[in-house]
Design a protein around this motif. Structure first.
Motif, mmCIF file in Angstrom:
data_model
loop_
_atom_site.group_PDB
_atom_site.id
_atom_site.type_symbol
_atom_site.label_atom_id
_atom_site.label_comp_id
_atom_site.label_asym_id
_atom_site.label_seq_id
_atom_site.Cartn_x
_atom_site.Cartn_y
_atom_site.Cartn_z
ATOM 1 N N MET A 1 110.063 32.764 63.056
ATOM 2 C CA MET A 1 108.956 32.398 63.822
ATOM 3 C C MET A 1 109.043 32.895 65.368
ATOM 4 S SD MET A 1 106.566 31.130 63.595
ATOM 5 C CE MET A 1 105.057 29.896 63.630
ATOM 6 N N SER A 2 110.819 33.226 65.907
ATOM 7 C CA SER A 2 110.317 33.751 67.241
ATOM 8 C C SER A 2 109.837 35.334 67.535
ATOM 9 C CB SER A 2 111.290 33.443 67.694
ATOM 10 O OG SER A 2 112.099 34.094 69.384
ATOM 11 N N ASN A 3 110.138 35.797 66.632
ATOM 12 C CA ASN A 3 110.078 37.311 66.175
ATOM 13 C C ASN A 3 108.548 37.423 66.425
ATOM 14 O OD1 ASN A 3 112.562 38.776 68.089
ATOM 15 N ND2 ASN A 3 112.594 39.004 65.392
ATOM 16 N N MET A 4 108.164 36.798 65.839
ATOM 17 C CA MET A 4 106.710 37.047 64.840
ATOM 18 C C MET A 4 105.996 36.624 66.415
ATOM 19 S SD MET A 4 104.088 35.147 61.811
ATOM 20 C CE MET A 4 104.209 33.546 62.421
ATOM 21 N N THR A 5 105.535 35.494 66.658
ATOM 22 C CA THR A 5 105.344 35.400 68.455
ATOM 23 C C THR A 5 105.606 36.153 68.908
ATOM 24 O OG1 THR A 5 105.394 32.629 67.460
ATOM 25 C CG2 THR A 5 105.220 33.657 69.827
ATOM 26 N N HIS A 44 109.530 32.910 75.647
ATOM 27 C CA HIS A 44 110.432 34.570 75.279
ATOM 28 C C HIS A 44 110.383 35.022 76.068
ATOM 29 C CE1 HIS A 44 109.674 32.718 71.229
ATOM 30 N NE2 HIS A 44 107.824 32.051 71.378
ATOM 31 N N PHE A 45 109.173 35.044 77.477
ATOM 32 C CA PHE A 45 109.150 35.871 78.490
ATOM 33 C C PHE A 45 109.585 36.051 79.694
ATOM 34 C CE2 PHE A 45 107.374 38.056 74.242
ATOM 35 C CZ PHE A 45 108.679 38.606 74.041
ATOM 36 N N GLN A 46 110.001 36.319 80.463
ATOM 37 C CA GLN A 46 109.770 35.712 81.832
ATOM 38 C C GLN A 46 108.284 36.240 82.687
ATOM 39 O OE1 GLN A 46 113.163 37.993 83.921
ATOM 40 N NE2 GLN A 46 114.637 36.281 83.313
ATOM 41 N N ASP A 47 107.622 37.468 82.081
ATOM 42 C CA ASP A 47 106.746 37.798 82.298
ATOM 43 C C ASP A 47 106.248 39.114 81.935
ATOM 44 O OD1 ASP A 47 108.169 40.415 83.550
ATOM 45 O OD2 ASP A 47 108.847 39.641 85.597
ATOM 46 N N ILE A 48 105.338 39.664 82.603
ATOM 47 C CA ILE A 48 104.398 41.219 81.915
ATOM 48 C C ILE A 48 105.568 42.225 81.888
ATOM 49 C CG2 ILE A 48 102.419 42.558 81.768
ATOM 50 C CD1 ILE A 48 100.946 40.394 82.983
ATOM 51 N N TYR A 49 106.204 42.229 82.710
ATOM 52 C CA TYR A 49 107.161 43.230 82.341
ATOM 53 C C TYR A 49 108.314 43.214 81.029
ATOM 54 C CZ TYR A 49 104.785 44.950 86.676
ATOM 55 O OH TYR A 49 103.868 45.254 87.163
ATOM 56 N N ASP A 50 108.839 42.381 81.530
ATOM 57 C CA ASP A 50 109.537 41.760 80.398
ATOM 58 C C ASP A 50 108.571 41.915 78.740
ATOM 59 O OD1 ASP A 50 112.103 40.418 79.456
ATOM 60 O OD2 ASP A 50 111.674 38.365 79.266
ATOM 61 N N LEU A 51 107.826 41.276 78.325
ATOM 62 C CA LEU A 51 107.224 41.416 77.439
ATOM 63 C C LEU A 51 106.749 43.042 76.988
ATOM 64 C CD1 LEU A 51 105.170 41.273 75.072
ATOM 65 C CD2 LEU A 51 103.245 40.506 76.462
ATOM 66 N N MET A 52 106.786 43.893 77.886
ATOM 67 C CA MET A 52 106.824 45.498 77.722
ATOM 68 C C MET A 52 108.003 46.019 77.344
ATOM 69 S SD MET A 52 104.930 48.422 80.496
ATOM 70 C CE MET A 52 103.553 48.159 79.526
ATOM 71 N N GLU A 53 109.231 45.782 78.121
ATOM 72 C CA GLU A 53 110.045 45.855 77.613
ATOM 73 C C GLU A 53 110.520 46.043 76.740
ATOM 74 O OE1 GLU A 53 113.889 46.586 80.680
ATOM 75 O OE2 GLU A 53 112.411 45.981 82.314
ATOM 76 N N TRP A 54 110.409 44.374 75.838
ATOM 77 C CA TRP A 54 110.795 43.982 74.594
ATOM 78 C C TRP A 54 109.445 45.293 73.014
ATOM 79 C CZ3 TRP A 54 108.480 42.688 70.275
ATOM 80 C CH2 TRP A 54 109.363 41.541 69.507
ATOM 81 N N THR A 55 108.800 45.279 74.315
ATOM 82 C CA THR A 55 107.601 45.854 72.842
ATOM 83 C C THR A 55 107.999 46.936 72.576
ATOM 84 O OG1 THR A 55 105.889 44.302 73.815
ATOM 85 C CG2 THR A 55 105.726 46.598 72.284
ATOM 86 N N LEU A 56 108.760 48.014 73.837
ATOM 87 C CA LEU A 56 109.208 48.924 74.099
ATOM 88 C C LEU A 56 110.553 49.439 73.020
ATOM 89 C CD1 LEU A 56 108.717 50.883 77.257
ATOM 90 C CD2 LEU A 56 107.185 51.096 75.245
#
Length: 189
Positions: A1-5, A44-56
């Motif tokens: 579920m975590s990766n899906m979110t 799941h993420f600290q901030d938008i930059y963290d989300l962007m790095e995870w996405t990459l």
């Protein structure tokens, strides 16, 4: 579920990036698009930059699982360029502008190094390379390609892909086998 979110949040970020720049995107915009709460985002993420790095990084892993290593380096690199230019253009450009070339370089190197390892595995004499020569070769060629790709991204992804791939192909097909030959001729007896 975590990766899906996480993937839902990443999808929302991508969708927003197709319309605006990272500077104009809020966490609320992302959570609204993913239909999750802000609390879930911060779980799941600290901030938008963290989300962007995870996405990459997630993209890099999924790209490698997509069979690119079996394509050969030229087709694999061509597929990476196509993916960056056509499917992920705004994400890549915003990552470069917002996170900097070092962060984007880590994403690209995560794809290029396995591609280079696979390429070297298929060359005659590579089985005789010492581990240190192999690592040096992978790093040298990988970071050279990353530098070229970062320059291309810096120039808003403007270049003649076929000509560039042809030039890189000529460089690889002449220099890499010669280098492997030189390394394996000087092995201790």
């Amino acid at each position: 579920m975590s990766n899906m979110t996480k993937r839902m949040l990443a999808f929302s970020l991508r969708k927003l990036l197709s319309k605006t720049t990272l500077d104009n995107i809020t966490i609320q915009d992302i959570t609204d698009g993913a239909e999750v709460s802000r609390k879930t985002f911060y779980y799941h993420f600290q901030d938008i930059y963290d989300l962007m790095e995870w996405t990459l990084n997630d993209d890099a892993q999924r790209f490698l699982k997509g069979g690119v290593l079996s394509m050969g380096w030229k087709d694999g690199l061509g597929e990476l360029i196509r993916s960056m230019q056509e499917e992920n253009r705004m994400l890549v450009l915003n990552a470069y502008r917002s996170l900097g070339p070092e962060t984007l370089g880590r994403y690209i190197i995560a794809i290029i190094e396995p591609l280079m390892n696979s390429t070297i595995d298929h060359l005659s004499g590579s089985e005789n390379l010492s581990e240190s020569d192999r690592k040096f070769t992978v790093h040298l060629y990988s970071y050279g390609l990353v530098g070229l790709l970062l320059g291309w991204i810096h120039n808003d992804m403007q270049f003649d892909e076929d000509m560039s791939l042809e030039r890189i192909d000529r460089f690889f097909t002449t220099s890499l086998p010669s280098w492997i030959n030189q390394c394996t001729q000087h092995l201790p007896k």
